[in-house]
Scaffold this active site. Structure first.
Site, PDB file in Angstrom:
ATOM      1  N   LYS A  57       0.843  -1.201   0.000  1.00 58.99           N
ATOM      2  CA  LYS A  57       0.000   0.000   0.000  1.00 58.99           C
ATOM      3  C   LYS A  57       0.878   1.251   0.000  1.00 58.99           C
ATOM      4  O   LYS A  57       2.079   1.176   0.254  1.00 58.99           O
ATOM      5  CB  LYS A  57      -0.923  -0.020   1.217  1.00 58.99           C
ATOM      6  CG  LYS A  57      -0.185  -0.068   2.547  1.00 58.99           C
ATOM      7  CD  LYS A  57      -1.091  -0.483   3.696  1.00 58.99           C
ATOM      8  CE  LYS A  57      -0.295  -0.536   4.991  1.00 58.99           C
ATOM      9  NZ  LYS A  57      -1.081  -1.107   6.103  1.00 58.99           N
ATOM     10  N   ARG A 156     -11.639  -0.703  13.961  1.00 57.93           N
ATOM     11  CA  ARG A 156     -11.476   0.134  12.778  1.00 57.93           C
ATOM     12  C   ARG A 156     -12.342  -0.443  11.661  1.00 57.93           C
ATOM     13  O   ARG A 156     -13.364   0.122  11.311  1.00 57.93           O
ATOM     14  CB  ARG A 156      -9.980   0.126  12.411  1.00 57.93           C
ATOM     15  CG  ARG A 156      -9.518   1.307  11.642  1.00 57.93           C
ATOM     16  CD  ARG A 156      -8.014   1.276  11.438  1.00 57.93           C
ATOM     17  NE  ARG A 156      -7.531   0.095  10.739  1.00 57.93           N
ATOM     18  CZ  ARG A 156      -6.282  -0.097  10.336  1.00 57.93           C
ATOM     19  NH1 ARG A 156      -5.368   0.832  10.584  1.00 57.93           N
ATOM     20  NH2 ARG A 156      -5.917  -1.189   9.705  1.00 57.93           N
ATOM     21  N   TYR A 283      14.491  30.412   8.585  1.00 53.48           N
ATOM     22  CA  TYR A 283      13.297  31.137   9.034  1.00 53.48           C
ATOM     23  C   TYR A 283      13.257  31.225  10.546  1.00 53.48           C
ATOM     24  O   TYR A 283      13.581  30.271  11.256  1.00 53.48           O
ATOM     25  CB  TYR A 283      12.044  30.409   8.556  1.00 53.48           C
ATOM     26  CG  TYR A 283      11.795  30.528   7.073  1.00 53.48           C
ATOM     27  CD1 TYR A 283      11.496  31.755   6.488  1.00 53.48           C
ATOM     28  CD2 TYR A 283      11.847  29.396   6.260  1.00 53.48           C
ATOM     29  CE1 TYR A 283      11.249  31.852   5.121  1.00 53.48           C
ATOM     30  CE2 TYR A 283      11.598  29.479   4.906  1.00 53.48           C
ATOM     31  CZ  TYR A 283      11.299  30.716   4.334  1.00 53.48           C
ATOM     32  OH  TYR A 283      11.063  30.807   3.003  1.00 53.48           O
ATOM     33  N   MET A 331      10.846  24.599   3.056  1.00 51.25           N
ATOM     34  CA  MET A 331      10.048  23.752   2.173  1.00 51.25           C
ATOM     35  C   MET A 331      10.927  22.965   1.202  1.00 51.25           C
ATOM     36  O   MET A 331      10.701  21.781   0.953  1.00 51.25           O
ATOM     37  CB  MET A 331       9.054  24.606   1.374  1.00 51.25           C
ATOM     38  CG  MET A 331       8.095  23.774   0.532  1.00 51.25           C
ATOM     39  SD  MET A 331       7.023  24.754  -0.526  1.00 51.25           S
ATOM     40  CE  MET A 331       6.016  25.620   0.678  1.00 51.25           C
TER      41      MET A 331
HETATM   42  C1  PLP Z   1      -0.239  -2.116   6.685  1.00 52.33           C
HETATM   43  C2  PLP Z   1      -0.853  -3.401   7.005  1.00 52.33           C
HETATM   44  C3  PLP Z   1      -0.063  -4.560   7.148  1.00 52.33           C
HETATM   45  C4  PLP Z   1       1.462  -4.534   7.119  1.00 52.33           C
HETATM   46  O1  PLP Z   1       1.944  -3.925   8.295  1.00 52.33           O
HETATM   47  P1  PLP Z   1       3.538  -3.857   8.586  1.00 52.33           P
HETATM   48  O2  PLP Z   1       3.595  -3.485  10.012  1.00 52.33           O
HETATM   49  O3  PLP Z   1       4.070  -2.773   7.695  1.00 52.33           O
HETATM   50  O4  PLP Z   1       4.099  -5.173   8.276  1.00 52.33           O
HETATM   51  C5  PLP Z   1      -0.709  -5.769   7.337  1.00 52.33           C
HETATM   52  N1  PLP Z   1      -2.056  -5.827   7.410  1.00 52.33           N
HETATM   53  C6  PLP Z   1      -2.846  -4.744   7.299  1.00 52.33           C
HETATM   54  C7  PLP Z   1      -4.335  -4.877   7.400  1.00 52.33           C
HETATM   55  C8  PLP Z   1      -2.279  -3.493   7.107  1.00 52.33           C
HETATM   56  O5  PLP Z   1      -3.055  -2.407   7.006  1.00 52.33           O
END
Ligand code: PLP
Length: 396
Positions: A57, A156, A283, A331
């Site tokens: 992701k 969640r 800054y 920046m």
């Molecule tokens: C991001 C995520 C993972 C991987 O997590 P890491 O700690 O980066 O290995 C696994 N399962 C879900 C549902 C996630 O959102």
């Protein structure tokens, strides 16, 4: 009937792929695909017979998801997980054929795209089942496999224990949807104690047993992120979902010491000046020279992913030696104090993240170190390296 799919434009905001012509500014992220393959071997050693579905992701944790996916696919990874439907489609469009699990649970109007691209959605409510069933009835005859998410402590996404029977009854009434997997996600797998993770395993295993007792036969059951994969064998089940560890960063000190960081971020000194006692930098003049000093300017700032809280706290490497950031991070630039760096000159390489060897020594700046200075976690540092930093892929 052909499935109408509209995916002409990349909808994921991804970093620009680098070509030599992009290298006007000397700031870039080097992505070492050899280290990525090495890390896959390391996590496989921990996984044993458990399959690995790499989590890519957020553009592969900032490394460039298509190139990362291609490398892992060639190295024989079993599957890939992403958060967004858009991320999954980007990978399919890049020619990735490995199974892809879409974990985020928000599919908008993209149900047809899930089918067209042969993606597996994670589901947790009845409305998703109904929407999928409608799409299957319209466009294809074979059922679609889904993974059911169980909420065991994140609060969640996922079905809670008291709602599981209702959800299973619902799925049973919808032949277009097949329950092929079950998953949960840990909240504390990197904490000092694994008690909370054990408790989540208890709840998850109970949910899986309930589901099997209700007549379902999910082919894969999965829970482990990187931390759980590396330290909680009980949670391995059929497949594990490591993200961070594949990129060579340990979710906790002391785990899998042979992981190799995949990303290195480097720039160069583009300006140098001598300042006098009392001169200010940056800054708000948050730094003033307490001695005659030599300051260097590096063209990377908070818009590139250097957290601004690193102002007067962070460090970089020049000629193999540490140099502190001075003044506020701008920046587009930082200023560093190279008074102690003998021979520092224009065009010297500056390492913001990763290792450097030079005439004055060798040192490394880890994502964990930056995260510590910035009061955050290494995940945020990696995903925060912005689109403006071109990625250069390296095969060692
Ligand atoms: C991001 C995520 C993972 C991987 O997590 P890491 O700690 O980066 O290995 C696994 N399962 C879900 C549902 C996630 O959102």
């Amino acid at each position: 009937m052909a499935i109408p799919v509209l995916t002409p434009l990349p909808r994921v905001q991804r970093p620009r792929r680098a070509t030599p012509a992009d290298a006007v500014r000397p700031t870039r992220a080097e992505v070492n695909l050899g280290n990525l393959r090495h890390n896959l071997r390391v996590v496989r050693r921990f996984a044993g017979a458990t399959r690995i579905w790499g989590v890519l992701k957020a553009d592969g944790y900032g490394h460039g998801a298509p190139a990362v996916a291609r490398t892992l696919e060639r190295a024989g990874i079993d599957g890939i997980c992403v958060a967004l439907l858009e991320e999954a489609v980007e990978l399919r469009n890049a020619g990735i054929n490995t199974p892809i699990l879409v974990m985020g649970g928000y599919y908008g109007h993209g149900w047809g795209e899930l089918l067209a691209h042969d993606l597996t959605p994670v589901v947790y409510d009845a409305g998703q089942i109904d929407a999928l069933a409608r799409e299957v009835r319209l466009y294809r005859q074979t059922p679609i496999g889904v993974h059911l998410k169980i909420d065991t402590g994140m609060s969640r996404l996922g079905v809670r224990h008291d709602a599981l029977h209702g959800m299973l009854d619902h799925i049973r009434g919808v032949p277009e949807v097949r329950l092929t997997g079950m998953m949960t996600h840990f909240a504390n797998a990197d904490a000092d104690s694994l008690d909370a993770t054990d408790h989540q395993c208890d709840l998850f295993e109970r949910a899986v047993a309930t589901t099997r007792a209700a007549g379902f036969d999910p082919e894969v059951v999965h829970a482990a992120n990187s931390a759980a994969l590396l330290r909680a064998p009980r949670s391995h089940y059929d497949l594990a979902r490591p993200g961070l560890a594949l990129f060579g960063v340990s979710p906790r000190p002391g785990l899998a010491a042979d992981l190799r960081p995949v990303m290195r971020v480097r720039s160069e000194i583009v300006a140098l000046r001598d300042v006098q006692l009392g001169d200010a930098a940056g800054y708000c003049s948050t730094w003033t020279a307490s001695r005659p000093s030599k300051l260097a300017t590096v063209p990377m700032g908070y818009a590139d992913g250097i957290p601004r809280v690193l102002s007067n706290r962070g460090r970089v490497l020049v000629r193999g030696k540490s140099a502190p950031m001075v003044g506020n991070v701008s920046m587009d630039m930082i200023t560093i104090d190279v008074t102690e760096i003998d021979g520092a000159t224009i065009r010297d390489e500056v390492v913001i993240l990763g290792p450097q060897q030079g005439p004055l020594g060798s040192d490394v700046i880890t994502a964990d170190e930056i995260a510590g200075h910035a009061d955050t976690i290494s995940w945020e540092i990696l995903t925060g390296i912005s689109r403006r930093v071109p990625r250069f892929f390296r095969e060692p």
